[in-house]
Design an enzyme around this catalytic site. Structure first.
Site, short mmCIF file in Angstrom:
data_model
loop_
_atom_site.label_atom_id
_atom_site.label_comp_id
_atom_site.label_asym_id
_atom_site.label_seq_id
_atom_site.Cartn_x
_atom_site.Cartn_y
_atom_site.Cartn_z
N HIS A 1 -1.90 -5.37 1.34
CA HIS A 1 -3.17 -6.06 1.05
C HIS A 1 -2.88 -7.49 0.61
O HIS A 1 -1.87 -7.73 -0.06
CB HIS A 1 -3.91 -5.34 -0.08
N ASN B 1 -1.94 -0.06 7.38
CA ASN B 1 -1.45 -1.43 7.62
C ASN B 1 -0.64 -2.01 6.45
O ASN B 1 -0.51 -3.21 6.32
CB ASN B 1 -2.60 -2.35 8.05
N LYS C 1 0.84 -1.20 0.00
CA LYS C 1 0.00 0.00 0.00
C LYS C 1 0.88 1.26 0.00
O LYS C 1 2.10 1.17 0.21
CB LYS C 1 -0.92 -0.05 1.22
N GLU D 1 -9.40 -9.83 -8.14
CA GLU D 1 -8.41 -8.76 -7.95
C GLU D 1 -7.30 -8.81 -9.00
O GLU D 1 -6.90 -7.78 -9.54
CB GLU D 1 -7.82 -8.86 -6.53
N TYR E 1 -12.22 -2.42 -3.58
CA TYR E 1 -12.80 -2.53 -2.23
C TYR E 1 -14.33 -2.45 -2.26
O TYR E 1 -14.94 -2.05 -1.25
CB TYR E 1 -12.23 -1.43 -1.32
P1 IDP Z 1 -7.88 -7.02 5.04
O1 IDP Z 1 -7.04 -5.96 4.35
O2 IDP Z 1 -7.11 -7.68 6.16
O3 IDP Z 1 -8.48 -8.01 4.08
P2 IDP Z 1 -10.53 -5.81 5.21
O4 IDP Z 1 -11.52 -6.01 6.30
O5 IDP Z 1 -10.80 -6.39 3.87
O6 IDP Z 1 -9.10 -6.28 5.77
O7 IDP Z 1 -10.33 -4.23 5.07
C1 IDP Z 1 -9.62 -3.69 3.99
C2 IDP Z 1 -8.74 -2.57 4.49
O8 IDP Z 1 -9.57 -1.52 5.00
C3 IDP Z 1 -7.83 -2.92 5.67
O9 IDP Z 1 -6.65 -3.57 5.28
C4 IDP Z 1 -7.56 -1.57 6.26
O10 IDP Z 1 -6.60 -0.84 5.48
C5 IDP Z 1 -8.92 -0.88 6.07
N1 IDP Z 1 -9.75 -0.99 7.27
C6 IDP Z 1 -10.42 -2.08 7.72
N2 IDP Z 1 -11.06 -1.83 8.86
C7 IDP Z 1 -10.78 -0.52 9.14
C8 IDP Z 1 -11.17 0.35 10.21
O11 IDP Z 1 -11.89 -0.03 11.14
N3 IDP Z 1 -10.69 1.62 10.15
C9 IDP Z 1 -9.88 2.07 9.15
N4 IDP Z 1 -9.51 1.29 8.13
C10 IDP Z 1 -9.95 0.01 8.13
MG MG Z 2 -9.95 -7.80 2.63
#
Ligand code: IDP
Ligand code: MG
Length: 169
Positions: free
Chosen positions: A134, A131, A28, A145, A68
């Site tokens: 992805h 984080n 990212k 994807e 997304y």
């Molecule tokens: P993942 O990346 O582990 O698959 P997902 O639930 O698919 O997690 O969420 C996609 C991305 O959205 C996360 O990696 C993170 O960057 C962001 N995200 C998820 N939950 C939150 C939140 O509660 N606050 C802010 N960003 C979030």
């Molecule tokens: Mg995800």
């Protein structure tokens, strides 16, 4: 005799098909800005997975909204799209046995506060909104994807010289 040979052949081709599972992994914008691209690629290389596609690109909001789409109704969605479109990213496709599931384990939990030490997120970041990486959560989403980020020609089939040292068969 023929039945045994067929059974062995089908087991072998099943293993080969499983070894061709592909996952979509993306560094990212924060991972790129923090100079973590090489370190992240190294983890997947060292594991034994095979790199079959990679690019450096600054993604549009339109592409990220498609990527997304499942999260469109979540309150953090606008912030997520803004974060993800704030700079260049490194999308990749990695191939290997259980690449999707193992890739997720290597990433660690979505929220780095819950990611185990030793995982990419557990070792290299702090907050869920930054984080750094992805990874596809299922074979179906990986296929979706990969199709969004790469053309068919950009995904390269090749055989690393190390294959027989990574896999038993
Ligand atoms: P993942 O990346 O582990 O698959 P997902 O639930 O698919 O997690 O969420 C996609 C991305 O959205 C996360 O990696 C993170 O960057 C962001 N995200 C998820 N939950 C939150 C939140 O509660 N606050 C802010 N960003 C979030
Ligand atoms: Mg995800």
């Amino acid at each position: 005799m023929i039945c045994t040979l067929l059974a062995i052949f089908s087991l072998f081709s099943k293993a080969m098909a499983e070894a061709r599972e592909r996952t979509f992994i993306m560094v990212k914008p924060d991972g790129v800005q923090r100079g973590l691209v090489g370190k992240i690629i190294k983890r997947f290389e060292e594991k034994g997975f095979k790199l079959v596609a990679l690019k450096f690109t600054w993604p549009s909001e339109e592409l990220l909204k498609k990527h997304y789409a499942d999260l469109a109704s979540r309150p953090f969605f606008p912030g997520l799209v803004k974060y993800m479109s704030s700079g260049p990213v490194v999308p990749m496709v990695w191939e290997g046995l259980n690449a999707v599931k193992t890739g997720r384990v290597m990433l660690g939990a979505t929220n780095p506060a819950d990611s185990a030490p030793g995982t990419i997120r557990g070792d290299l970041c702090i907050q869920v909104g930054r984080n750094i990486i992805h990874g596809s959560d299922s074979v179906e989403s990986a296929q979706k994807e990969i199709g969004l980020w790469f053309t068919e020609k950009e995904v390269i089939g090749w055989t690393p010289a190390t294959t027989t040292w990574v896999y038993e068969d």
